[in-house]
Scaffold this active site. Structure first.
Site, PDB file in Angstrom:
ATOM      1  N   ASN A   1       0.841  -1.198   0.000  1.00 56.34           N
ATOM      2  CA  ASN A   1       0.000   0.000   0.000  1.00 56.34           C
ATOM      3  C   ASN A   1       0.877   1.249   0.000  1.00 56.34           C
ATOM      4  O   ASN A   1       2.093   1.187   0.236  1.00 56.34           O
ATOM      5  CB  ASN A   1      -0.910   0.004   1.226  1.00 56.34           C
ATOM      6  CG  ASN A   1      -2.031  -0.997   1.130  1.00 56.34           C
ATOM      7  OD1 ASN A   1      -2.638  -1.167   0.071  1.00 56.34           O
ATOM      8  ND2 ASN A   1      -2.325  -1.678   2.226  1.00 56.34           N
TER       9      ASN A   1
ATOM     10  N   ARG B   1      -7.422   0.756   3.213  1.00 56.53           N
ATOM     11  CA  ARG B   1      -6.467   0.660   4.307  1.00 56.53           C
ATOM     12  C   ARG B   1      -5.056   0.962   3.785  1.00 56.53           C
ATOM     13  O   ARG B   1      -4.571   0.347   2.855  1.00 56.53           O
ATOM     14  CB  ARG B   1      -6.522  -0.770   4.868  1.00 56.53           C
ATOM     15  CG  ARG B   1      -5.488  -1.126   5.903  1.00 56.53           C
ATOM     16  CD  ARG B   1      -5.533  -2.613   6.225  1.00 56.53           C
ATOM     17  NE  ARG B   1      -5.298  -3.449   5.051  1.00 56.53           N
ATOM     18  CZ  ARG B   1      -5.215  -4.774   5.089  1.00 56.53           C
ATOM     19  NH1 ARG B   1      -5.383  -5.418   6.231  1.00 56.53           N
ATOM     20  NH2 ARG B   1      -4.990  -5.465   3.987  1.00 56.53           N
TER      21      ARG B   1
ATOM     22  N   CYS C   1      -4.712  -7.411  -4.416  1.00 54.32           N
ATOM     23  CA  CYS C   1      -5.172  -6.172  -5.052  1.00 54.32           C
ATOM     24  C   CYS C   1      -5.755  -6.530  -6.410  1.00 54.32           C
ATOM     25  O   CYS C   1      -5.022  -6.946  -7.319  1.00 54.32           O
ATOM     26  CB  CYS C   1      -4.012  -5.194  -5.205  1.00 54.32           C
ATOM     27  SG  CYS C   1      -4.487  -3.625  -5.960  1.00 54.32           S
ATOM     28  N   GLY C   2      -7.062  -6.385  -6.556  1.00 47.41           N
ATOM     29  CA  GLY C   2      -7.738  -6.803  -7.779  1.00 47.41           C
ATOM     30  C   GLY C   2      -7.416  -5.946  -8.987  1.00 47.41           C
ATOM     31  O   GLY C   2      -7.273  -6.461 -10.100  1.00 47.41           O
TER      32      GLY C   2
ATOM     33  N   CYS D   1     -11.081   0.236  -6.453  1.00 48.07           N
ATOM     34  CA  CYS D   1     -10.501  -0.864  -5.679  1.00 48.07           C
ATOM     35  C   CYS D   1     -11.120  -2.155  -6.208  1.00 48.07           C
ATOM     36  O   CYS D   1     -12.346  -2.321  -6.146  1.00 48.07           O
ATOM     37  CB  CYS D   1     -10.791  -0.703  -4.185  1.00 48.07           C
ATOM     38  SG  CYS D   1     -10.263  -2.091  -3.164  1.00 48.07           S
ATOM     39  N   GLY D   2     -10.296  -3.047  -6.750  1.00 47.19           N
ATOM     40  CA  GLY D   2     -10.828  -4.266  -7.350  1.00 47.19           C
ATOM     41  C   GLY D   2     -11.436  -5.221  -6.345  1.00 47.19           C
ATOM     42  O   GLY D   2     -12.554  -5.710  -6.536  1.00 47.19           O
TER      43      GLY D   2
ATOM     44  N   ASN E   1     -10.693  -2.224   4.479  1.00 48.04           N
ATOM     45  CA  ASN E   1     -11.164  -1.316   3.447  1.00 48.04           C
ATOM     46  C   ASN E   1     -12.661  -1.108   3.631  1.00 48.04           C
ATOM     47  O   ASN E   1     -13.386  -2.063   3.941  1.00 48.04           O
ATOM     48  CB  ASN E   1     -10.896  -1.904   2.060  1.00 48.04           C
ATOM     49  CG  ASN E   1      -9.435  -2.255   1.856  1.00 48.04           C
ATOM     50  OD1 ASN E   1      -8.549  -1.476   2.195  1.00 48.04           O
ATOM     51  ND2 ASN E   1      -9.175  -3.435   1.315  1.00 48.04           N
TER      52      ASN E   1
END
Length: 286
Positions: free
Chosen positions: A80, A212, A89-90, A220-221, A193
């Site tokens: 992050n 987060r 992470c999508g 955000c995926g 998240n």
């Protein structure tokens, strides 16, 4: 040090190629790279490491539905913007896959990528998008988030990382996500998240998200999957959901406790970090 910059629905990343895992990516360097004034600017860093060079890949052995393309050759080390390590992470994995294919490091149309949440199968689409098998989606029960002093009920969802998806009435624009929403540390011991989700049709939602370690992002995926799961739980309908985020549009397909995420993946630029910047001290925040 070579870098690339890419995004998926404006969720943006710095990509570093570090095949043998010797690049020395630290939390401080991650935060410097992601700094939007003194660095390259990004929501996170994607480091590409060969699975043979990292112990994390030992659990990503290609077993199960997400590993259908065989043992992953590459591990996605995702950090992050604050330097903290994240499980999955999508949007990032789609950009990661685009980078690997662009550089001849992976062959499409399908291959697996190792992540801290296990192997994930990616499929390069003919229209330029990328589809990811996001693995199991676990609905964990109710929770709540405090945003600007007001509590909002939501559904706790795990997509390999923790989410609270809150269905709300009315438009999303008035909500203040400039600060991290308050979460119950008993339910989210490592933080989480938070998605604000508005139903916009029988199989469509709009979403904003506070991630987060990164703050509010344009997309955000994994959050899109959590938002679709919360909407599906509310109306009892799996299938394919259209998820509109500030940075664009994603598709989430829910079936038998699993999810597939489809969306764009763009490499914007590539270059070389200046050695003097790389060796210099971190900037002092005001």
């Amino acid at each position: 040090m070579r870098f690339a910059k890419g995004h998926g629905t404006e969720n943006d990343f710095v990509i570093l190629l570090d095949p043998d895992g010797s690049g020395g990516l630290t939390a401080d360097l991650t935060a410097r790279l992601c700094d939007r004034r003194a660095g390259l600017g990004a929501d996170g860093v994607l480091r590409a490491v060969r699975t043979t060079a990292t112990g994390v890949a030992g659990r990503a052995d290609g077993a199960g539905p997400a590993g259908g393309a065989g043992r992953p050759a590459w591990f996605m080390d995702y950090r992050n913007a604050d330097g903290g390590v994240a499980e999955m992470c999508g949007n990032g994995i789609r950009v990661f896959a685009r980078y690997l294919v662009r550089h001849g490091l992976a062959e499409g149309p399908e291959f697996s990528v190792a992540t801290r949440s296990g192997p994930r199968l990616v499929r390069m689409c003919t229209d330029g998008g990328v589809t990811v098998d996001m693995g199991a989606v676990a609905v964990l029960g109710p929770g709540s988030a405090v945003i600007a002093g007001q509590a909002y009920p939501g559904l706790r969802v795990s997509v390999g990382n923790p989410h609270l998806a809150c269905l709300v009435d009315g438009p999303l624009a008035p909500f203040d996500l400039s600060r991290p929403p308050g979460l119950d540390p008993g339910q989210f011991p490592e933080g989480g998240n938070v998605e604000l989700v508005q139903l916009t049709g029988p199989a469509s939602v709009a979403m904003r998200v506070h991630e987060r370690g990164s703050g509010e992002t344009r997309s955000c995926g994994t959050g899109a999957v959590a938002a679709a799961a919360a909407a599906a739980a509310a109306n009892g309908s799996d299938g394919t959901w259209d998820v509109r985020v500030p940075g664009g549009d994603l598709k989430v397909t829910l079936e038998a406790g699993r999810a597939w995420l489809t969306g764009p993946a763009v490499i914007v630029a590539e270059g070389e970090l200046d050695p003097s910047w790389l060796a210099g001290p971190a900037p002092v925040s005001a």
